[in-house]
Design a protein around this motif. Structure first.
Motif, short mmCIF file in Angstrom:
data_model
loop_
_atom_site.label_atom_id
_atom_site.label_comp_id
_atom_site.label_asym_id
_atom_site.label_seq_id
_atom_site.Cartn_x
_atom_site.Cartn_y
_atom_site.Cartn_z
N PRO A 1 1.47 14.23 -2.93
CA PRO A 1 1.36 13.04 -2.08
C PRO A 1 1.06 11.80 -2.92
O PRO A 1 -0.01 11.21 -2.83
CB PRO A 1 0.22 13.38 -1.13
CG PRO A 1 -0.66 14.27 -1.96
CD PRO A 1 0.26 15.05 -2.85
N VAL A 2 2.02 11.42 -3.77
CA VAL A 2 1.89 10.23 -4.62
C VAL A 2 3.11 9.34 -4.41
O VAL A 2 4.14 9.77 -3.92
CB VAL A 2 1.77 10.62 -6.13
CG1 VAL A 2 0.48 11.40 -6.37
CG2 VAL A 2 2.98 11.39 -6.60
N PHE A 3 2.98 8.08 -4.80
CA PHE A 3 4.03 7.07 -4.65
C PHE A 3 5.36 7.61 -5.17
O PHE A 3 5.46 8.05 -6.31
CB PHE A 3 3.60 5.83 -5.44
CG PHE A 3 4.39 4.58 -5.17
CD1 PHE A 3 4.77 4.22 -3.89
CD2 PHE A 3 4.73 3.74 -6.21
CE1 PHE A 3 5.47 3.05 -3.64
CE2 PHE A 3 5.42 2.56 -5.99
CZ PHE A 3 5.80 2.22 -4.70
N GLY A 4 6.38 7.56 -4.32
CA GLY A 4 7.69 8.07 -4.68
C GLY A 4 8.51 7.07 -5.49
O GLY A 4 8.48 5.86 -5.23
N GLY B 1 -3.03 5.50 -0.38
CA GLY B 1 -4.15 4.57 -0.25
C GLY B 1 -4.19 3.54 -1.36
O GLY B 1 -4.82 2.50 -1.22
N GLY B 2 -3.52 3.83 -2.47
CA GLY B 2 -3.48 2.88 -3.58
C GLY B 2 -2.57 1.70 -3.27
O GLY B 2 -1.70 1.78 -2.41
N GLU B 3 -2.81 0.60 -3.96
CA GLU B 3 -1.95 -0.57 -3.82
C GLU B 3 -1.10 -0.71 -5.09
O GLU B 3 -1.61 -0.56 -6.19
CB GLU B 3 -2.77 -1.84 -3.62
CG GLU B 3 -1.88 -3.07 -3.40
CD GLU B 3 -2.68 -4.32 -3.11
OE1 GLU B 3 -2.85 -4.64 -1.93
OE2 GLU B 3 -3.11 -4.97 -4.07
N ASP C 1 10.85 -1.53 -4.12
CA ASP C 1 9.93 -2.68 -4.21
C ASP C 1 10.35 -3.61 -5.34
O ASP C 1 10.32 -4.84 -5.21
CB ASP C 1 8.49 -2.22 -4.41
CG ASP C 1 7.88 -1.61 -3.15
OD1 ASP C 1 8.52 -1.66 -2.07
OD2 ASP C 1 6.76 -1.07 -3.26
N MET C 2 10.76 -3.04 -6.48
CA MET C 2 11.24 -3.85 -7.60
C MET C 2 12.50 -4.63 -7.20
O MET C 2 12.63 -5.82 -7.50
CB MET C 2 11.53 -2.97 -8.81
CG MET C 2 10.30 -2.36 -9.45
SD MET C 2 10.79 -1.14 -10.69
CE MET C 2 9.24 -0.88 -11.55
N LYS D 1 0.85 -1.20 0.00
CA LYS D 1 0.00 0.00 0.00
C LYS D 1 0.89 1.25 0.00
O LYS D 1 1.96 1.26 0.58
CB LYS D 1 -0.87 0.04 1.26
CG LYS D 1 -2.02 -0.92 1.24
CD LYS D 1 -3.20 -0.28 0.56
CE LYS D 1 -4.43 -1.14 0.78
NZ LYS D 1 -5.50 -0.73 -0.07
N VAL D 2 0.39 2.28 -0.63
CA VAL D 2 1.05 3.58 -0.59
C VAL D 2 0.50 4.32 0.62
O VAL D 2 -0.70 4.55 0.72
CB VAL D 2 0.79 4.39 -1.87
CG1 VAL D 2 1.44 5.77 -1.77
CG2 VAL D 2 1.29 3.64 -3.10
N ASP D 3 1.40 4.66 1.55
CA ASP D 3 0.99 5.48 2.69
C ASP D 3 1.84 6.75 2.70
O ASP D 3 2.69 6.95 1.83
CB ASP D 3 1.07 4.70 4.01
CG ASP D 3 2.48 4.27 4.37
OD1 ASP D 3 3.46 4.90 3.91
OD2 ASP D 3 2.62 3.31 5.14
#
Length: 133
Positions: free
Chosen positions: A35-38, A80-82, A45-46, A16-18
């Motif tokens: 406020p988006v996935f960095g 909140g996105g996965e 993660d990769m 999850k993106v927090d």
């Protein structure tokens, strides 16, 4: 290292993106970032997905380390996105294990590229990092 990795083997890592994994969380004081996935978190993660594929090959006392990264971040994912990071083993070239990597969220592909990792002796790596080698 008696085991080998089959070409096409894949591993998926979901997260999850927090607030702690956003571009904004990396900003210097005064910068305003969304406020988006960095990107560094996507790459991490990769890398973790690649490392998971190599883990069964590791002799005791050896680790895999990142060697080369060629990754593009294509689209934002809000808090909140996965995100699912996927690594697919493609080839071994000498000491390097190459992976195609990509990341997706509910809207589709958000990142893609290639990563190479090497398997190294952990003690030798730590000695070098601490200036003993």
């Amino acid at each position: 290292m008696g085991q080998t990795l089959e070409s096409g083997a894949t591993y998926e890592l979901r997260a999850k993106v927090d607030d702690t994994r956003t571009a904004a969380s990396l900003a210097d004081i005064g910068e305003v970032l969304p406020p988006v996935f960095g990107t560094p978190f996507m790459i991490a993660d990769m890398e973790r997905a690649c490392a998971a594929l190599l883990r069964p090959l590791l002799p005791e006392g050896w680790v895999s380390v990142g060697a080369k990264i060629e990754v593009s971040h294509l689209a934002p994912t809000p808090v909140g996105g996965e995100v699912t990071a996927t690594a697919q083993f493609t080839a071994q070239e000498g000491p390097l294990y190459w992976f195609d990597v990509w990341a997706e969220d509910a809207s589709g592909r958000i990142g893609k590229g290639r990563i190479a990792r090497a398997i190294v002796d952990q003690k030798a790596l730590l000695d070098k990092a601490e200036g003993r080698a």
